[in-house]
Design a protein around this motif. Sequence first.
Motif, PDB file in Angstrom:
ATOM      1  N   THR A   6       0.833  -1.202   0.000  1.00 16.51           N
ATOM      2  CA  THR A   6       0.000   0.000   0.000  1.00 16.51           C
ATOM      3  C   THR A   6       0.871   1.256   0.000  1.00 16.51           C
ATOM      4  OG1 THR A   6      -1.730  -1.193   1.171  1.00 16.51           O
ATOM      5  CG2 THR A   6      -1.840   1.211   1.220  1.00 16.51           C
ATOM      6  N   SER A   7       1.945   1.232   0.763  1.00 14.00           N
ATOM      7  CA  SER A   7       2.855   2.382   0.805  1.00 14.00           C
ATOM      8  C   SER A   7       3.445   2.660  -0.570  1.00 14.00           C
ATOM      9  CB  SER A   7       3.981   2.134   1.798  1.00 14.00           C
ATOM     10  OG  SER A   7       3.471   1.967   3.085  1.00 14.00           O
ATOM     11  N   TRP A   8       3.877   1.610  -1.242  1.00 15.58           N
ATOM     12  CA  TRP A   8       4.429   1.780  -2.585  1.00 15.58           C
ATOM     13  C   TRP A   8       3.367   2.267  -3.564  1.00 15.58           C
ATOM     14  CZ3 TRP A   8       9.114   2.201  -4.551  1.00 15.58           C
ATOM     15  CH2 TRP A   8      10.186   1.787  -3.770  1.00 15.58           C
ATOM     16  N   GLY A   9       2.144   1.781  -3.414  1.00 17.51           N
ATOM     17  CA  GLY A   9       1.058   2.222  -4.284  1.00 17.51           C
ATOM     18  C   GLY A   9       0.738   3.691  -4.108  1.00 17.51           C
ATOM     19  N   ILE A  10       0.653   4.123  -2.866  1.00 11.88           N
ATOM     20  CA  ILE A  10       0.385   5.542  -2.584  1.00 11.88           C
ATOM     21  C   ILE A  10       1.535   6.406  -3.088  1.00 11.88           C
ATOM     22  CG2 ILE A  10       0.137   7.243  -0.733  1.00 11.88           C
ATOM     23  CD1 ILE A  10      -1.421   5.056   0.820  1.00 11.88           C
ATOM     24  N   ALA A  11       2.761   5.972  -2.828  1.00 10.34           N
ATOM     25  CA  ALA A  11       3.925   6.739  -3.280  1.00 10.34           C
ATOM     26  C   ALA A  11       3.992   6.809  -4.799  1.00 10.34           C
ATOM     27  CB  ALA A  11       5.204   6.126  -2.728  1.00 10.34           C
ATOM     28  N   GLY A  12       3.625   5.723  -5.460  1.00 10.48           N
ATOM     29  CA  GLY A  12       3.649   5.706  -6.919  1.00 10.48           C
ATOM     30  C   GLY A  12       2.651   6.667  -7.539  1.00 10.48           C
ATOM     31  N   ILE A  13       1.586   6.954  -6.831  1.00 11.36           N
ATOM     32  CA  ILE A  13       0.588   7.908  -7.329  1.00 11.36           C
ATOM     33  C   ILE A  13       0.914   9.322  -6.858  1.00 11.36           C
ATOM     34  CG2 ILE A  13      -1.831   8.588  -7.162  1.00 11.36           C
ATOM     35  CD1 ILE A  13      -2.457   5.557  -7.002  1.00 11.36           C
ATOM     36  N   ALA A  14       1.271   9.468  -5.596  1.00 12.29           N
ATOM     37  CA  ALA A  14       1.470  10.803  -5.018  1.00 12.29           C
ATOM     38  C   ALA A  14       2.776  11.461  -5.461  1.00 12.29           C
ATOM     39  CB  ALA A  14       1.424  10.722  -3.499  1.00 12.29           C
ATOM     40  N   ALA A  15       3.843  10.707  -5.588  1.00 10.65           N
ATOM     41  CA  ALA A  15       5.148  11.302  -5.885  1.00 10.65           C
ATOM     42  C   ALA A  15       5.179  12.055  -7.211  1.00 10.65           C
ATOM     43  CB  ALA A  15       6.231  10.239  -5.835  1.00 10.65           C
ATOM     44  N   PRO A  16       4.692  11.483  -8.298  1.00 17.39           N
ATOM     45  CA  PRO A  16       4.720  12.264  -9.545  1.00 17.39           C
ATOM     46  C   PRO A  16       3.854  13.528  -9.480  1.00 17.39           C
ATOM     47  CG  PRO A  16       4.390   9.944 -10.032  1.00 17.39           C
ATOM     48  CD  PRO A  16       4.269  10.101  -8.547  1.00 17.39           C
ATOM     49  N   VAL A  17       2.717  13.438  -8.809  1.00 19.54           N
ATOM     50  CA  VAL A  17       1.825  14.595  -8.716  1.00 19.54           C
ATOM     51  C   VAL A  17       2.475  15.693  -7.878  1.00 19.54           C
ATOM     52  CG1 VAL A  17      -0.407  15.402  -7.857  1.00 19.54           C
ATOM     53  CG2 VAL A  17      -0.251  13.209  -9.042  1.00 19.54           C
ATOM     54  N   VAL A  18       2.955  15.329  -6.698  1.00 20.72           N
ATOM     55  CA  VAL A  18       3.564  16.318  -5.810  1.00 20.72           C
ATOM     56  C   VAL A  18       4.862  16.857  -6.411  1.00 20.72           C
ATOM     57  CG1 VAL A  18       4.612  16.651  -3.532  1.00 20.72           C
ATOM     58  CG2 VAL A  18       2.504  15.348  -3.756  1.00 20.72           C
ATOM     59  N   GLY A  19       5.663  15.973  -6.994  1.00 23.45           N
ATOM     60  CA  GLY A  19       6.929  16.406  -7.586  1.00 23.45           C
ATOM     61  C   GLY A  19       6.750  17.375  -8.731  1.00 23.45           C
ATOM     62  N   THR A  20       5.814  17.078  -9.613  1.00 17.11           N
ATOM     63  CA  THR A  20       5.608  17.992 -10.743  1.00 17.11           C
ATOM     64  C   THR A  20       4.984  19.314 -10.297  1.00 17.11           C
ATOM     65  OG1 THR A  20       3.524  16.867 -11.260  1.00 17.11           O
ATOM     66  CG2 THR A  20       5.466  16.220 -12.518  1.00 17.11           C
ATOM     67  N   ARG A  21       4.126  19.266  -9.283  1.00 17.66           N
ATOM     68  CA  ARG A  21       3.560  20.521  -8.759  1.00 17.66           C
ATOM     69  C   ARG A  21       4.649  21.380  -8.127  1.00 17.66           C
ATOM     70  NH1 ARG A  21      -2.244  21.302  -8.972  1.00 17.66           N
ATOM     71  NH2 ARG A  21      -2.796  19.612 -10.357  1.00 17.66           N
ATOM     72  N   LEU A  22       5.516  20.755  -7.337  1.00 14.23           N
ATOM     73  CA  LEU A  22       6.622  21.511  -6.745  1.00 14.23           C
ATOM     74  C   LEU A  22       7.507  22.107  -7.825  1.00 14.23           C
ATOM     75  CD1 LEU A  22       7.950  19.474  -3.683  1.00 14.23           C
ATOM     76  CD2 LEU A  22       7.311  21.871  -3.709  1.00 14.23           C
ATOM     77  N   LEU A  23       7.820  21.310  -8.822  1.00 15.87           N
ATOM     78  CA  LEU A  23       8.681  21.785  -9.905  1.00 15.87           C
ATOM     79  C   LEU A  23       8.021  22.917 -10.680  1.00 15.87           C
ATOM     80  CD1 LEU A  23      11.336  21.357 -11.406  1.00 15.87           C
ATOM     81  CD2 LEU A  23      10.173  19.663 -12.815  1.00 15.87           C
ATOM     82  N   GLN A  24       6.749  22.795 -10.966  1.00 10.64           N
ATOM     83  CA  GLN A  24       6.044  23.802 -11.761  1.00 10.64           C
ATOM     84  C   GLN A  24       5.864  25.116 -11.006  1.00 10.64           C
ATOM     85  OE1 GLN A  24       2.186  22.570 -13.056  1.00 10.64           O
ATOM     86  NE2 GLN A  24       1.821  24.403 -14.278  1.00 10.64           N
TER      87      GLN A  24
END
Length: 76
Positions: A6-24
């Motif tokens: 579950t941790s890997w699943g949440i991270a796999g969804i949340a990390a790209p979203v949060v990372g791209t928002r931070l970058l943008q």
Amino acid sequence: MAVYGTSWGIAGIAAPVVGTRLLQYMGASTLWLAMSGACLALAITQPFLARAVAARTSPLAATASPSAPSVENPVP
């Protein structure tokens, strides 16, 4: 094992979203600083968590049957 998956699943969804928002919205420097801070926080926290897990599991090992095969008591 379920928590691990579950941790890997949440991270796999949340990390790209949060990372791209931070970058943008905040820029590359903020993204790198945030990830460095997260890594540092996890590196500091990990030894404490390891000790806590070891302390929780050691009483279970002490109550194991003495006739059960183990590293200290191998089966001949």
